[in-house]
Design a protein around this motif. Structure first.
Motif, PDB file in Angstrom:
ATOM      1  N   ALA A   1      58.671  69.039  68.104  1.00  0.00           N
ATOM      2  CA  ALA A   1      59.290  68.141  68.898  1.00  0.00           C
ATOM      3  C   ALA A   1      59.701  68.264  70.423  1.00  0.00           C
ATOM      4  CB  ALA A   1      60.598  67.419  67.803  1.00  0.00           C
ATOM      5  N   ARG A   2      60.156  69.381  70.458  1.00  0.00           N
ATOM      6  CA  ARG A   2      60.599  69.791  72.069  1.00  0.00           C
ATOM      7  C   ARG A   2      59.192  69.762  72.721  1.00  0.00           C
ATOM      8  NH1 ARG A   2      62.122  74.877  71.636  1.00  0.00           N
ATOM      9  NH2 ARG A   2      63.718  74.318  70.266  1.00  0.00           N
TER      10      ARG A   2
ATOM     11  N   ARG B   1      55.565  64.222  76.844  1.00  0.00           N
ATOM     12  CA  ARG B   1      56.072  62.809  77.248  1.00  0.00           C
ATOM     13  C   ARG B   1      56.736  62.651  78.392  1.00  0.00           C
ATOM     14  NH1 ARG B   1      57.691  61.520  71.914  1.00  0.00           N
ATOM     15  NH2 ARG B   1      60.011  61.674  72.788  1.00  0.00           N
ATOM     16  N   THR B   2      57.851  63.196  78.582  1.00  0.00           N
ATOM     17  CA  THR B   2      58.614  63.244  79.924  1.00  0.00           C
ATOM     18  C   THR B   2      57.631  63.341  80.950  1.00  0.00           C
ATOM     19  OG1 THR B   2      60.657  64.065  78.882  1.00  0.00           O
ATOM     20  CG2 THR B   2      60.577  63.991  81.256  1.00  0.00           C
TER      21      THR B   2
ATOM     22  N   ALA C   1      56.440  67.977  72.240  1.00  0.00           N
ATOM     23  CA  ALA C   1      56.248  66.368  72.200  1.00  0.00           C
ATOM     24  C   ALA C   1      57.073  65.807  73.391  1.00  0.00           C
ATOM     25  CB  ALA C   1      56.264  65.906  70.886  1.00  0.00           C
ATOM     26  N   ARG C   2      58.488  66.109  73.189  1.00  0.00           N
ATOM     27  CA  ARG C   2      59.194  65.489  74.286  1.00  0.00           C
ATOM     28  C   ARG C   2      59.109  65.875  75.633  1.00  0.00           C
ATOM     29  NH1 ARG C   2      64.162  67.721  73.262  1.00  0.00           N
ATOM     30  NH2 ARG C   2      63.659  67.394  71.131  1.00  0.00           N
ATOM     31  N   THR C   3      58.836  67.171  75.705  1.00  0.00           N
ATOM     32  CA  THR C   3      58.311  67.637  77.097  1.00  0.00           C
ATOM     33  C   THR C   3      57.006  66.985  77.764  1.00  0.00           C
ATOM     34  OG1 THR C   3      59.487  69.796  76.757  1.00  0.00           O
ATOM     35  CG2 THR C   3      58.067  69.778  78.420  1.00  0.00           C
TER      36      THR C   3
ATOM     37  N   GLU D   1      61.357  71.516  65.092  1.00  0.00           N
ATOM     38  CA  GLU D   1      62.037  71.595  66.506  1.00  0.00           C
ATOM     39  C   GLU D   1      61.342  72.010  67.357  1.00  0.00           C
ATOM     40  OE1 GLU D   1      65.494  74.059  65.639  1.00  0.00           O
ATOM     41  OE2 GLU D   1      66.676  72.480  64.857  1.00  0.00           O
TER      42      GLU D   1
ATOM     43  N   THR E   1      55.375  60.499  81.406  1.00  0.00           N
ATOM     44  CA  THR E   1      55.920  59.297  82.005  1.00  0.00           C
ATOM     45  C   THR E   1      56.224  59.741  83.416  1.00  0.00           C
ATOM     46  OG1 THR E   1      56.931  59.019  79.966  1.00  0.00           O
ATOM     47  CG2 THR E   1      57.958  57.790  81.646  1.00  0.00           C
TER      48      THR E   1
END
Length: 101
Positions: A65-66, A72-73, A68-70, A62, A76
């Protein structure tokens, strides 16, 4: 019964709660069906060790993943197309003139 504000986002917590429940239930069932207390205690310790290892792996997953998501955001948000050096938004290069009629 669910807590107020507890959504489906805590999947690892649900898994760990069910695993802890099984760590209690399995030894009880083993003793009821004739297994020895020592054997049931061994199974309980084994299940507790597996549960702890799975909990660590789930939390690590978790967290990764958190992160990586941060990332990626953030990437972007900064990657909007921009005009290159010396170019205007409409594609003209500095110094070019447009024909006047």
């Amino acid at each position: 019964m669910r807590r107020a504000g507890a959504g489906s986002g805590d999947g690892a917590g649900e898994v760990v709660r069910w695993a802890a429940f099984s760590c209690v239930l399995v030894p009880v069932v083993l003793v009821v069906y004739g297994s020895s207390f020592a054997g049931a205690a061994g199974w309980a310790l084994g299940l507790a060790a597996v549960t702890a290892a799975c909990r660590l792996l789930l939390r690590h997953s978790e967290r990764t993943a958190r992160t990586a998501r941060t990332a990626r955001t953030a990437r972007t948000a900064c990657s909007a197309p921009r005009p290159g050096p010396g170019r205007h938004r409409d594609g003209r290069v500095n110094g070019e003139s447009s024909p006047l009629d």
